[in-house]
Design an enzyme around this catalytic site. Sequence first.
Site, short mmCIF file in Angstrom:
data_model
loop_
_atom_site.label_atom_id
_atom_site.label_comp_id
_atom_site.label_asym_id
_atom_site.label_seq_id
_atom_site.Cartn_x
_atom_site.Cartn_y
_atom_site.Cartn_z
N CYS A 62 10.39 -9.49 29.92
CA CYS A 62 10.46 -10.67 29.06
C CYS A 62 10.93 -11.94 29.79
O CYS A 62 10.20 -12.49 30.58
CB CYS A 62 11.31 -10.37 27.82
N VAL A 110 10.52 -14.70 21.97
CA VAL A 110 10.79 -15.55 20.82
C VAL A 110 10.47 -17.02 21.13
O VAL A 110 10.10 -17.77 20.23
CB VAL A 110 12.25 -15.40 20.31
N GLU A 169 9.38 -4.53 25.32
CA GLU A 169 10.82 -4.40 25.64
C GLU A 169 11.52 -3.68 24.47
O GLU A 169 11.17 -3.93 23.31
CB GLU A 169 11.37 -5.82 25.81
N LYS A 211 16.22 -5.30 33.96
CA LYS A 211 16.03 -6.75 33.73
C LYS A 211 17.07 -7.58 34.47
O LYS A 211 18.27 -7.40 34.27
CB LYS A 211 16.09 -7.02 32.22
C1 ACM Z 1 13.71 -12.02 25.86
O1 ACM Z 1 13.96 -11.98 27.06
N1 ACM Z 1 13.72 -10.92 25.13
C2 ACM Z 1 13.35 -13.27 25.20
#
Ligand code: ACM
Length: 266
Positions: free
Chosen positions: A148, A175, A40, A115
Amino acid sequence: MQSLRVAALQNNPEFGKIRENLHDLIGLLPPEIDLAVLPELCATGYQFLNREEVEQYAEPAAPDQDPGPITQRLTQVAEASGTTLVFGLAEKNGDKVFNSSVLVRPDGTRDIYRKMHLFLDEKKLFDPGDLGFKTFQACGIKLGMMVCFDWIFPESARTLALNGAQLIAHPSNLVLPWCPEAMITRSLENRVFTVTANRIGREMRNGSPLEFIGLSQIVSPRGERLDQLKQQETGAARATINLVETDKKITANNDLFADRRPEFYR
Ligand code: ACM
């Protein structure tokens, strides 16, 4: 194509150093790969300070627009190497900015995913995705993308699989610790390959430190980890995968999708 050589690249970008970060990423791409997934926001870094800063770094990437410099450079790489690439970037579209994943084929054509589930401060920085979970033909397979934090909503992978994805490309900047284990279940419950490309390193531009956990991986539809990188290394996880395994018939009497009971779900 029944078998496919795939890779997940794991980098350690420095915020804002786009040229250097792209140079590092391109150096991580192994030869003779059909599909490589990059993290990402792989060339900019992650922790933008405010929306104005995101707008400054964001670039057009939609198939109907002239692409910005990151997309142009990685398109050149796809064309020269014959590798289909999936990579994350900040995408500008009109007055909106999305945390997007771009699919670029060796013939220069591309598609995007935006996203849907924004994480933490991303809610102040980006607009939420507006394209849903489409699937695309690329390198001889049907490919879906999610980014992510989409992993924590099982609907993301399920919808992609119901839309025909055989493989889910998953650019990430993880993370929280749980995703690498959870993606085994996402693969298993949908009978799809998942390729999670994460980054390593640390950012503390806004005073709140973020440590990225690495552990990029490729998981089979049987929930086997075919390759995984360590928490602190840069490199490429690699596997040759066999697409026959995405068949939904898991026993003589069970078909993963035909046996669903959506009338009782919510
Ligand atoms: C994330 O979605 N970058 C943790």
